[in-house]
Structure formats: structure tokens, C-alpha cells
Write an enzyme that holds these catalytic residues in place. Sequence first.
Site, short mmCIF file in Angstrom:
data_model
loop_
_atom_site.label_atom_id
_atom_site.label_comp_id
_atom_site.label_asym_id
_atom_site.label_seq_id
_atom_site.Cartn_x
_atom_site.Cartn_y
_atom_site.Cartn_z
CB THR A 45 40.69 56.02 0.81
OG1 THR A 45 41.46 54.68 0.63
CG2 THR A 45 40.09 56.38 -0.50
CB ALA A 123 40.51 42.58 2.23
CE1 TYR A 154 35.37 47.68 -1.86
CE2 TYR A 154 33.01 47.08 -1.48
CZ TYR A 154 34.49 47.25 -1.14
OH TYR A 154 35.16 46.78 0.03
CE LYS A 158 37.37 44.90 -2.17
NZ LYS A 158 38.79 44.60 -1.63
CE1 TYR A 168 46.91 34.98 -10.63
CE2 TYR A 168 49.01 34.03 -9.89
CZ TYR A 168 48.36 34.95 -10.72
OH TYR A 168 49.12 35.74 -11.56
#
Length: 327
Positions: A45, A123, A154, A158, A168
Amino acid sequence: MPSRAKRGSTSRIVVTGAAGFLGSHLVDRLLAGGHRVIGIDDLSTGRRSNLRDARNDPRFRLLRADLSTLSAIPSAGRYYHLASPASPSAYQRDPIGTLRVNSVGTYCVLESARKADARVLLASTSEVYGDPSVHPQDEKYWGNVNPIGPRSCYDEGKRFAEALGMAYRRRYGLDVRIARIFNTYGPRMAADDGRVVSNFIVQGLRGEAFTLYGKGNQTRSFCYVSDLVEGLERMMEAPGDVPTPINLGNPREFTVRQTAEMVAREIGIRPTFRHEPLPEDDPKQRSPVIQRARQYLGWSPRVPFEEGLRETVQYFRTVRASRRSPK
Ligand code: UDP
């Protein structure tokens, strides 16, 4: 909470999704700040033309790669992980690729950062709040997401990336910071991105009616891209432990119809509308609470919508003019 000293070289920065709208502006900002930057993008994209300036800078390198193998990711001191389709039309065109880059891709970025003992900024998105039942949205809200709807590739991608980042942090003490990015606009948005601001500008400049989905009384708040990338860098560089996630966006809220009227005013036309159905699971309202960003990053957006729109309309006028002019 992450507390270990950082070994990775902070002068070398990896930006995934570097050829995208936000990624390319971030790359320009980091280069202007004197950093060496390695951009990674599969150009699915993103566009090379977004990096026209950066690619003339000897401190910048672009790697064309997807993020599904660790060997694709060089060692660095900072990782900004922006790679993902982000507009509803783009992620719904490639739902599996979207889930893959946010899961496997995020895993590979986090593993690379763990090996380099580096800092990571993920992000994330206001889409983790789904069609919110709490308004405006602060970071404590867990969201209202349809896990099997057309936006779920999406939204859940996310949400998975956030969960992995937090794992983590807890497991390895990795310094992972999560930015929940609200709607952002500005030069370098793709004309065919399907976003409301770019759609209305392109339609207005062509003298076409604005495509209004539903009644146009759903709301969004729009952050200008220079404000947003400043927020990303502040979040990455904030010393010590900052709370995570942090919302980044502009709290000033408009209905979609008001947005059309403002675009029309900027272009100098009277708005006309072509009505189309509201897409499934389209959030009815969205606006960020940015108290955390103000308090911990000293950040708040500065560019008023009117001013950012002027710049963005100017950008699309220039793009159109250069397409029309003979080569
Ligand atoms: N929208 C619209 N016309 C368009 C594009 C979008 O009315 O041509 C609406 C869309 O239904 C949504 C809002 O504008 O309510 C923002 O859409 P966008 O795709 O920009 O981003 P989203 O916030 O939904 O991810």
C-alpha cells in the site's frame, strides 16, 4: 516494567511501513533530526514516491521486504512498527495480509528488538475501541469490537499486536510503547485510499458529489500528520517508563457532513451529496481523550483542521496538475 539499560544503537532506527503515509512523514522527521534510518516496506500500500526526498539522503536506506521472516529485519536501537494496510478499503481488500503483518510481522519486529535490546513503538489504532459505547475514548476503555465482522482483520490484528507487545514487556522487560493513532490526514494520502478526507477532496476538485455514507452524522476527529509524527517521536524518546498505551489524535470532533462542508469551503464549491449505505460496523462516534499524551509526552496537536485542510487540498491540487502536465 521495562528498566534494563539499552544496548542497541539509538542512532540507527528502523521504520516498518516507511513508504506509507505516516511512515514516510516519520522518516523525513527522523532524518531531519540527524538520525540514520532504515525503512522496510513491501510496497503493497506504500509508494516509493512518498520517499522521494528521503531516498536522496545517504543516511536513509529502503529495504523492500515483508516482515514475516526475522532475517528481513536489521539490528537497530529503535523500531517504529507502522507496517499494515490502514484504510478500511485497503485492509478489507487484503484481510489475511493485514492479519499476517499485525501478528507474524509484529512478532518478528518484537523478536528483533529483543535481540538488539532495543526500544519499540507499535502503531496501534483507535479501531481497537471498535464502535465505542464510551465517548470520548480514553486508554482504559476496552472497546466494542465485532471479532468476525469485515473490519475485524484490522481491529483484531491491532488488538493482537497490542497483546503481543504487552507480553514482551511483561515476559522480557522489553521497552514496548503503544500509540493508539486516531484518524490522521495530510499530504501523501493516496487519492484512492477511500478515506473520508481524501475522498472528499478528490471528489471536490473533480467537481463531483461527495459520497456520504449513511446520514453523515457519524463523527470523527482529524489530526494533521505533522502533529501526529511529532507525537510518535515524543512517545519513543520520552525518558523513563511512560504508561502504555497512549492515544494520539486531535480531540476536535466533526460529523462527516460537517467535514464535507469544510472541505467544500476550502475548495470554494457548494457541496452536493451522493448517498451511499453506511458500511457494516462503521463506528458512530470517535474522539480521543489525550490527557495521557499531554501529561507524559507534553504533546497536543497544534494544527487546526482549517489549516491542515488547506495544505492537504493544495497537495492534491499539485498532484492533479502534475498528472495533467505533459511529461
Ligand atoms: N465516509 C463517507 N464517505 C466517504 C468515505 C468515508 O461518508 O467517501 C465516512 C465513513 O463511513 C466513516 C467516516 O467517513 O464514518 C470515516 O471514514 P474513513 O474511511 O476515513 O476512516 P475510519 O475512521 O472509518 O477508519
